[in-house]
Write a protein that holds these residues in place. Structure first.
Motif, PDB file in Angstrom:
ATOM      1  N   LEU A   1      78.240   3.211  11.676  1.00 38.00           N
ATOM      2  CA  LEU A   1      77.731   2.186  12.876  1.00 38.00           C
ATOM      3  C   LEU A   1      78.282   2.977  14.212  1.00 38.00           C
ATOM      4  CD1 LEU A   1      78.361  -1.445  11.833  1.00 38.00           C
ATOM      5  CD2 LEU A   1      76.289  -0.083  11.438  1.00 38.00           C
TER       6      LEU A   1
ATOM      7  N   GLU B   1      84.296  -0.987   3.956  1.00 36.49           N
ATOM      8  CA  GLU B   1      83.856  -1.510   5.064  1.00 36.49           C
ATOM      9  C   GLU B   1      84.395  -0.506   6.300  1.00 36.49           C
ATOM     10  OE1 GLU B   1      82.330  -4.232   6.048  1.00 36.49           O
ATOM     11  OE2 GLU B   1      82.836  -3.997   8.284  1.00 36.49           O
TER      12      GLU B   1
ATOM     13  N   GLY C   1      82.224  -7.686  12.288  1.00 35.71           N
ATOM     14  CA  GLY C   1      81.087  -7.554  11.243  1.00 35.71           C
ATOM     15  C   GLY C   1      81.049  -8.508  10.209  1.00 35.71           C
ATOM     16  N   LYS C   2      79.755  -8.824   9.500  1.00 37.84           N
ATOM     17  CA  LYS C   2      79.825  -9.870   8.534  1.00 37.84           C
ATOM     18  C   LYS C   2      80.674  -9.308   7.345  1.00 37.84           C
ATOM     19  CE  LYS C   2      75.115  -9.183   8.697  1.00 37.84           C
ATOM     20  NZ  LYS C   2      75.033  -8.213  10.012  1.00 37.84           N
TER      21      LYS C   2
ATOM     22  N   PHE D   1      67.643  -5.795   2.656  1.00 38.94           N
ATOM     23  CA  PHE D   1      68.640  -5.872   3.690  1.00 38.94           C
ATOM     24  C   PHE D   1      68.196  -5.236   4.985  1.00 38.94           C
ATOM     25  CE2 PHE D   1      72.498  -5.126   6.249  1.00 38.94           C
ATOM     26  CZ  PHE D   1      72.982  -6.196   6.206  1.00 38.94           C
TER      27      PHE D   1
ATOM     28  N   ASP E   1      66.653  -5.983   8.692  1.00 37.49           N
ATOM     29  CA  ASP E   1      67.119  -5.376   9.787  1.00 37.49           C
ATOM     30  C   ASP E   1      66.085  -4.979  10.751  1.00 37.49           C
ATOM     31  OD1 ASP E   1      69.959  -4.245  10.977  1.00 37.49           O
ATOM     32  OD2 ASP E   1      68.547  -2.690  11.155  1.00 37.49           O
TER      33      ASP E   1
ATOM     34  N   LYS F   1      73.393  -7.294  18.917  1.00 33.57           N
ATOM     35  CA  LYS F   1      73.056  -5.862  18.892  1.00 33.57           C
ATOM     36  C   LYS F   1      71.581  -5.953  19.958  1.00 33.57           C
ATOM     37  CE  LYS F   1      71.636  -4.870  14.414  1.00 33.57           C
ATOM     38  NZ  LYS F   1      71.923  -4.170  13.180  1.00 33.57           N
TER      39      LYS F   1
ATOM     40  N   ARG G   1      79.367  -5.630   2.718  1.00 36.36           N
ATOM     41  CA  ARG G   1      79.766  -4.482   1.833  1.00 36.36           C
ATOM     42  C   ARG G   1      80.988  -4.875   0.942  1.00 36.36           C
ATOM     43  NH1 ARG G   1      77.136  -3.846   5.736  1.00 36.36           N
ATOM     44  NH2 ARG G   1      75.121  -2.776   5.806  1.00 36.36           N
TER      45      ARG G   1
ATOM     46  N   ARG H   1      76.837  -3.546  19.905  1.00 39.17           N
ATOM     47  CA  ARG H   1      77.202  -3.601  18.504  1.00 39.17           C
ATOM     48  C   ARG H   1      78.204  -4.625  18.244  1.00 39.17           C
ATOM     49  NH1 ARG H   1      74.996  -2.064  13.853  1.00 39.17           N
ATOM     50  NH2 ARG H   1      74.146   0.123  14.825  1.00 39.17           N
ATOM     51  N   ARG H   2      77.957  -5.591  17.255  1.00 36.30           N
ATOM     52  CA  ARG H   2      78.630  -6.696  16.970  1.00 36.30           C
ATOM     53  C   ARG H   2      79.138  -7.486  18.123  1.00 36.30           C
ATOM     54  NH1 ARG H   2      82.447  -3.355  12.293  1.00 36.30           N
ATOM     55  NH2 ARG H   2      80.745  -3.721  10.674  1.00 36.30           N
TER      56      ARG H   2
ATOM     57  N   HIS I   1      81.478   1.928   6.376  1.00 37.17           N
ATOM     58  CA  HIS I   1      80.227   1.138   6.852  1.00 37.17           C
ATOM     59  C   HIS I   1      80.565   1.360   8.672  1.00 37.17           C
ATOM     60  CE1 HIS I   1      77.230  -1.494   8.380  1.00 37.17           C
ATOM     61  NE2 HIS I   1      78.235  -2.750   8.382  1.00 37.17           N
TER      62      HIS I   1
ATOM     63  N   THR J   1      70.992   2.852   3.975  1.00 32.80           N
ATOM     64  CA  THR J   1      71.584   1.491   3.778  1.00 32.80           C
ATOM     65  C   THR J   1      71.880   1.097   2.283  1.00 32.80           C
ATOM     66  OG1 THR J   1      70.589   0.789   5.899  1.00 32.80           O
ATOM     67  CG2 THR J   1      71.112  -0.709   4.454  1.00 32.80           C
TER      68      THR J   1
ATOM     69  N   ARG K   1      68.827 -14.323   6.803  1.00 33.05           N
ATOM     70  CA  ARG K   1      70.003 -14.377   7.943  1.00 33.05           C
ATOM     71  C   ARG K   1      69.217 -14.045   9.403  1.00 33.05           C
ATOM     72  NH1 ARG K   1      71.399  -8.496   8.812  1.00 33.05           N
ATOM     73  NH2 ARG K   1      69.659  -7.433   7.847  1.00 33.05           N
TER      74      ARG K   1
HETATM   75  C1  IPE Z   1      74.055  -2.898  10.109  1.00 32.01           C
HETATM   76  O1  IPE Z   1      74.755  -3.515   8.998  1.00 32.01           O
HETATM   77  C2  IPE Z   1      73.453  -1.646   9.893  1.00 32.01           C
HETATM   78  C3  IPE Z   1      72.692  -1.469   8.626  1.00 32.01           C
HETATM   79  C4  IPE Z   1      72.938  -0.820   7.771  1.00 32.01           C
HETATM   80  C5  IPE Z   1      71.295  -2.340   8.635  1.00 32.01           C
HETATM   81  P1  IPE Z   1      75.347  -4.828   9.301  1.00 32.01           P
HETATM   82  O2  IPE Z   1      74.168  -5.965   9.467  1.00 32.01           O
HETATM   83  O3  IPE Z   1      75.946  -5.289   7.895  1.00 32.01           O
HETATM   84  O4  IPE Z   1      76.523  -5.205  10.301  1.00 32.01           O
HETATM   85  P2  IPE Z   1      77.716  -5.632  10.402  1.00 32.01           P
HETATM   86  O5  IPE Z   1      78.668  -4.993   9.483  1.00 32.01           O
HETATM   87  O6  IPE Z   1      77.497  -7.240  10.200  1.00 32.01           O
HETATM   88  O7  IPE Z   1      78.116  -5.458  11.837  1.00 32.01           O
END
Ligand code: IPE
Ligand code: IPE
Ligand code: MG
Ligand code: MG
Length: 296
Positions: A81, A74, A44-45, A219, A223, A237, A48, A95-96, A77, A183, A294
């Motif tokens: 997910l 994290e 993940g990025k 953000f 997305d 994803k 947060r 995912r990721r 979060h 979010t 991004r």
């Molecule tokens: C994805 O979050 C889900 C949302 C709340 C938009 P992120 O884009 O921060 O996902 P990771 O943590 O980098 O995988």
């Protein structure tokens, strides 16, 4: 000029090392630890936790306390997910850049890995041993903020609004509410936690809340846009899934270019909220700009 990329890399490493240490010390059922580790360390990025640390810096604080809040955020979060991807929710397989937790393991393991991460986060938050009355009071405020943001009137409310409105047509106000909750709330709590644990003043925290609300919304709108026109290989994803599930999104309601305009306005509001901060808030400024461009 502040250089964001090395800053992000350095902070990602710090967060990853801290999370790894937590997981390496976890004694539990092997399959559960394996699933938790799989999703948490999938790449993940770390936005947060980085925002938490950057907000701490912006108020001239040091990380010694904020780092454990960053890790807890994290974990929350990542739990969100794992559950968001379940067949009963968004039913996603990637995912990721990896198989989602329930595909790699199974639904029951994914549900329990999410449960474990959510509760573990509060175990971490409440494990700090405050040295002063002020530190103790700050931790209680942080735990209250984070649980409120993640819970029944925060992220979870956003998620039920999201899944129950599939296939219906919401107004812009209703959609904004979903995005702020699902979010924005956790992002905001990351920023206020960092600022509180860095001993920011209430005036600073108020300004940071405005910053946070604006970047949180920007953000999630980004997305939505990436779900339409992102590259799945970069994004990690699948794309096109929102339309397939009849999700309410900004591009579906307003189109891409209006959505982009809206994001720019939010970012400008966020930057304005930092007007009275010195160059220690440059990372927050740069992160706000990065959100617009991004690709993942
Ligand atoms: C994805 O979050 C889900 C949302 C709340 C938009 P992120 O884009 O921060 O996902 P990771 O943590 O980098 O995988
Ligand atoms: C994710 O929202 C929000 C939470 C997980 C709380 P989305 O469902 O829109 O995000 P992605 O696109 O799956 O990452
Ligand atoms: Mg979702
Ligand atoms: Mg989803």
């Amino acid at each position: 000029m502040f250089d964001l990329i090395p800053y992000l890399e350095k902070k990602q490493k710090l967060v990853n090392d801290s999370l790894r240490q937590i997981i390496n010390h976890t004694i539990s059922h092997e399959r559960l630890v394996s699933a938790v580790n799989y999703s948490l360390m999938a790449g993940g990025k770390r936005l947060r936790p980085i925002l938490c640390l950057a907000a701490c810096e912006a108020v001239s604080g040091t990380y010694d306390q904020a780092i454990s809040a960053a890790c807890a955020l994290e974990m929350i979060h990542t739990y969100s997910l794992i559950h968001d991807d379940l067949p009963a929710m968004d039913d996603d397989k990637l995912r990721r850049g990896k198989q989602t937790c329930h595909i790699k393991y199974d639904d029951a393991t994914a549900i329990l890995a999410g449960d474990a991460l959510l509760t573990y986060a509060f175990q971490i938050l409440s494990s700090n041993k405050p040295k002063t009355y002020e530190q103790a009071a700050n931790w209680i405020t942080v735990i209250n903020n984070v649980s409120t943001a993640a819970g029944i009137g925060g992220m979870v409310e956003g998620q039920i609004r999201d899944v129950t409105s599939e296939g219906t047509q919401l107004t812009l106000d209703q959609l904004e509410k979903i995005h702020l909750l699902k979010t924005g709330a956790l992002i905001k709590s990351a920023i206020t936690s960092g600022a509180i644990l860095g001993y920011g003043t209430s005036i600073m925290i108020e300004q940071l809340e405005i910053y946070a609300e604006n970047i949180g919304l920007a953000f999630q709108i980004t997305d939505d846009i990436l779900n339409v026109e992102g590259d799945p290989r970069v994004l990690g994803k699948e794309t096109g899934t929102d339309q397939n599930r009849g999700k309410n999104t900004y591009p579906a309601l307003l189109g891409i270019s209006k959505s982009r305009e809206l994001i720019k306005g939010k970012i400008n509001n966020a930057l304005q909220a930092l007007d009275n901060f010195d160059n220690k808030s440059d990372p927050l400024r740069a992160i706000a700009q990065y959100i617009i461009v991004r690709k993942k």
